[in-house]
Write an enzyme that holds these catalytic residues in place. Structure first.
Site, PDB file in Angstrom:
ATOM      1  CB  ALA A  69      -0.934  -0.011   1.199  1.00 45.79           C
ATOM      2  CG  HIS A  70      -1.208   4.910   0.620  1.00 43.16           C
ATOM      3  ND1 HIS A  70      -1.384   6.025   1.382  1.00 43.16           N
ATOM      4  CD2 HIS A  70      -2.154   4.037   1.008  1.00 43.16           C
ATOM      5  CE1 HIS A  70      -2.402   5.850   2.186  1.00 43.16           C
ATOM      6  NE2 HIS A  70      -2.893   4.650   1.983  1.00 43.16           N
TER       7      HIS A  70
END
Lengths: 338, 338, 338
Positions: B238-239
Site C-alpha cells: 500500500a501507499h
C-alpha cells in the site's frame, strides 16, 4: 417458447400437461422468477420457496414431494437442466472467425480452422492454435506456446514461453500462465541469487481459470493442471505444483512451490498450502485454512494450521469460551490452592 | 558437455576423475534426474536420495560424508552451482534490441543503448530507459517514468507517473507500480473524499516483482522497495510503505499503508500487516500470519494476530486440546464444587 | 502562495496573522514537513508532533488547545482541508480530450463530449461513454458497455459485455469487471458443468476500484456496487454479490457468491466472506477475519470464523495463555484426582 417444448427438450415430466402452452421467455432463481421464467429446486433447503415463487415452472427431482405454486418439471438432475436452460435461452454469441488486422503473428505460427484472434493480440514464433479457438484482444502468447481446440481466451491473458493448453480451456481476463517461479539461492551476504525458471506450465482439457489468476512455470519440468479442474479468480499456483483432475480451487487460494493437489480436491476461498506437500484425492478444505502438512485422500480439513474439520468445528466453538475458561480455572485454583 | 568440463567451470572437485568423460546434457532434481543430468544436494534431509538418484553427478558440500549412486562434485555452495548450471545449460534467449514499429514513444523520451521495446507498448513523455533494458509487449509507462539499465519488464506491466526503477529490476507480467493509494477523508455524511495520491514509487536495484503484484504510489513522497528485495505474485504493497534490502515477500502478502519492512525480512505467503507499523530487520513471519503491531529486529512471528513463533507453535498444538480441556474443567468443577 | 491565501481559501482562522506573508510551496505530513509546507493534525495521538514540526502552518480543529512550533490554521475539518490542499498544490494534469488514432471503436459507439481514449484501447459495438470520461491505453470495453460521465479508467482495465459504470467512477489499472462467475453443476462422474454466466455488473456513481481487482458478472441478473463505495487492490467480488453505498473494502478482500454487503460497511484487508449471507449496514470487520454467517447492522466482528470484536479481542489475548492453562489444569487434576 412454450412450457411443453421445455419439457420435451429436457425429457422432463410436466405434472400439469394442460399448462403446456404457457409461454417461457427466460430463466431465473426461485425468488426473482416472473411468470414467464423457468426456475429450479436442487437444494431441499429452499423447498418452501416453491409455494411462493411466481415462476412459470420449476425443475425438481423425479421423486419430489411437496406443494408448489406452479407447474413442476420432473427431471433426474434439476440443476443441470437449469444450467442447460440458461444456455438455451441466452445463447452467447461467438465472434466471427477472423484474424484482426492489428493482430501480430510471429514466424511459423500454425493456426487451425476457424480461429479468431482479436485486436492487438501478439502471437510469438512457432505458436500453434487449435481449431475454432477464440483469443480476444490484448493477449500475448510468447514463443512456442501450444493452444488446443475450442479454447476461449479472454482479453489481456499472457501465455509465456512454451505454455501448453489442452482443448476447451477457458481463460478469463488477465490470467498469467508461465510467469517465472519464485526461486532464489540465499547467498551468505544476504542477497538472493535468481534460479532460472526454465520449465513451463501444462494445462489439460476442459480447465477454466479465473480472472487475474497466476500460475508460475516450473523451475525445471512442468507445473500442471489436469483435465476438468476449475480455478477461480486471483489464485496463485507456484512453480512445480501439480493439480489433479476435476479439482476446484476457489478465489484467492495460494499454493506454494512443488505442492501436489489430488483429483476432485476442493480448496475453498483464500486457502493456502505450504510447499512440497500432497493433498490427497477428494479432500475438502474449508475457507481461509492453512495446509501445513500433507493430507491423506478423503480428508475434510479446516483451520490455521489445518486440522480435521470435525475437530476444527469443535475448536472454533470452544475458543469463544476461552476467556471464561480462564476465569473458571482461576476460581478452581483459588478453591484447591492451585 | 563432459563431466570434467562441469567440474572445471564450477571449481568443483570430482571425486571419480575417471568419469570425467561422462556426457552431461541437462540439469534436474535428484528424484527425476536421468543419466545425463547434473543434480545437487543442499538440504541434508534429502541425503538418502543420493543412493537412488540416476543423475550423472551431484553437487555436494566439500565435507559431505555419505554414500552415493553417482559421482560427486564437491563445491562450497552446491545450490548456487546448481542454479548457475541451469543458466549454463538452458540459456534464456534475449530478444534482439529493437523498438517494435507499433511501440508508441512520447515526447522527449531518452533511450539507452540496445533497448528493446515490444509490440503495442506505450511510453509516455520524458520517460528515460537505461541501456540494454527489455520491455515486452502491451506495457504502459506513464509520463516521467525512469527505468534503469538491464531491466526486464514482461508484458502487460504498468508503471504509472514518475515511477522509478533501478538497474537489473525484473517485473513479471501484469505488475502495476504506482496505482493510487487507498486514501479517503471520511465525511460527516458517510461519504469518502478522495485524497489525491501525488507521490510515487521508487524501486531499487536487483528487485524482482511477481506477476499481478500491485504497489501503490505514496500520497506524498515515495513508496519504496530497496535493493535486492524479491516480491512474489499477487502481493499488495500500500501507499507510503517502505521495504528494506534483500527482503522476501511471498505470494499474496498484503501490507497496509505506511508500514515499514526492514532489511532481510521474510514474509511468508498470505501474511498481512496492518498500517503504520515497523517490522524489524531479519524478522521472519510464518504463512498466513497477521502482524498487528510493530515487531523488533530478529523476531520470529506467527499467528493471527501474530505472536512469538515459539509461543505460536505451542498455542497451535494446545488449541486442538481445547474441546477436551473444557470437559476436563467441567469435571474438576463438579468435583470441587466449582 | 502565501499563508494568508491558504487561510482565506479554506476559511481558516490563522492564529498569527502577522505570519500571513510566509511562503507556502507544498503539503507534507507533520514529521517530514519543511518550512514551506502546510500540514495537518486530525488524530490527537499525534499532538506532540506539533511541537517539533518544521511546517509553515498546520490545520487544526477550531477548539484545538496545545502548543505548537508553528502557526495554526483553525478549520472545522483539518483532514479534509489537507486533502483539498494537496489537490490545490499538486493539480493532476488531465490528458487533452482526444481519441488516439490507434484506438479501435466498434459499430454504433456513442461518445459524449470531450471524451479521451488512449492508445490501443479497444471499444466494442454499441458502447456508450459519458462526457469528459478519460480511458487510458490498453483497455478493452466489450460490446454494450455503458460508462458514465467524468470517469477515469486507467490502463489495462477490462469491462466485459454489458457492464455499466455510473458517473465519476475511477478504475485503477488492470481492473476486471464482468468476468464469468465461478459456477458449475457437479456431475455424478465428478466433472463440473459450466453454468453460463449471462448476467452483468453494475457500478454506481463515485465508486473507486483498486488495481487488479476482479468483480464477476452475475449468473443471471446483476452483481452491483452502489454509490460512493471504495474497493482497494486485488479484491475479489464473486457473482451476484451486492455491495451497498459508501462501503470500504480494503485490499485482498474476497466475497463468495451472492453475498450482500450493507451501506457504510468496512471490511479490512484480507477479510473473506462466505456466500449467500448478509452483512448489515455500518458493520466493521477487522483484518483477515472470515465471515461465515450473516451479521446484523452495526456489528463489530473479528476472527476466523468471525465473532463479536470485543469477544475476539479477549479470545486473542486468552489464546496466548492456553499452553500455560493446560499445565495448570493438569496440576489441578493431580491435586483433586481428576
Amino acid at each position: 417458447m412454450r412450457l411443453a417444448e421445455v419439457a420435451e427438450r429436457f425429457g422432463a415430466t410436466l405434472d400439469c400437461p394442460e399448462q403446456g402452452d404457457r409461454p417461457v421467455l427466460g430463466v431465473a432463481p426461485l425468488e426473482t422468477a416472473t411468470a414467464t421464467d423457468i426456475s429450479f429446486l436442487a437444494n431441499p433447503k429452499y423447498t418452501a420457496l416453491l409455494q411462493t415463487t411466481e415462476a412459470a415452472a420449476v425443475f425438481v427431482r423425479p421423486d419430489f414431494q411437496g406443494e408448489a405454486a406452479c407447474p413442476l418439471l420432473r427431471v433426474p438432475h434439476p440443476y443441470l437442466a437449469f444450467a442447460k436452460c440458461i444456455e438455451w435461452f441466452y445463447p452467447q454469441p461467438k465472434p466471427p472467425a477472423k484474424i484482426h488486422p492489428t493482430a501480430i503473428l510471429g514466424a511459423d505460427v500454425v493456426l487451425g480452422a476457424e480461429v479468431t484472434i482479436g485486436a492487438y493480440t501478439v502471437i510469438g514464433d512457432r505458436v500453434r492454435i487449435g481449431d475454432r479457438t477464440v483469443i480476444d484482444s490484448h493477449c500475448t502468447l510468447y514463443d512456442d506456446v501450444v493452444v488446443g481446440a475450442d479454447c476461449r481466451i479472454y482479453s489481456h491473458c499472457v501465455l509465456r514461453e512454451r505454455v501448453q493448453l489442452g482443448d476447451r480451456v477457458i481463460l478469463q481476463n488477465s490470467v498469467v500462465l508461465g510467469s517465472d517461479g519464485f526461486g532464489y539461492v540465499p547467498l551468505p551476504d544476504g542477497r538472493h541469487y535468481k534460479i532460472p525458471q526454465v520449465g513451463t506450465v501444462v494445462i489439460g482439457n476442459d480447465v477454466e481459470i479465473g480472472a487475474g489468476t497466476t500460475i508460475d512455470r516450473a523451475t525445471l519440468g512442468e507445473t500442471t493442471v489436469a483435465n476438468g479442474t476449475k480455478i477461480d479468480n486471483l489464485t496463485m499456483v507456484a512453480h512445480n505444483c501439480t493439480i489433479g483432475e476435476n479439482a476446484i480451487l476457489c478465489a484467492q487460494v495460494g499454493l506454494a512451490g512443488s505442492t501436489h493437489i489430488g483429483n476432485h480436491v476442493v480448496l475453498a476461498g483464500q486457502v493456502g498450502a505450504a510447499g512440497h506437500l500432497t493433498i490427497g484425492d477428494r479432500t475438502i478444505v474449508s475457507a481461509k485454512s492453512g495446509i501445513s502438512s500433507s493430507v491423506p485422500p478423503d480428508s475434510r480439513m479446516g483451520g490455521i494450521p489445518a486440522m480435521d474439520q470435525t475437530l476444527y468445528l469443535k475448536v472454533s466453538a470452544a475458543v469463544k469460551q476461552l476467556p471464561d475458561l480462564l476465569k473458571r480455572v482461576r476460581k478452581l485454583e483459588a478453591k484447591v490452592g492451585g
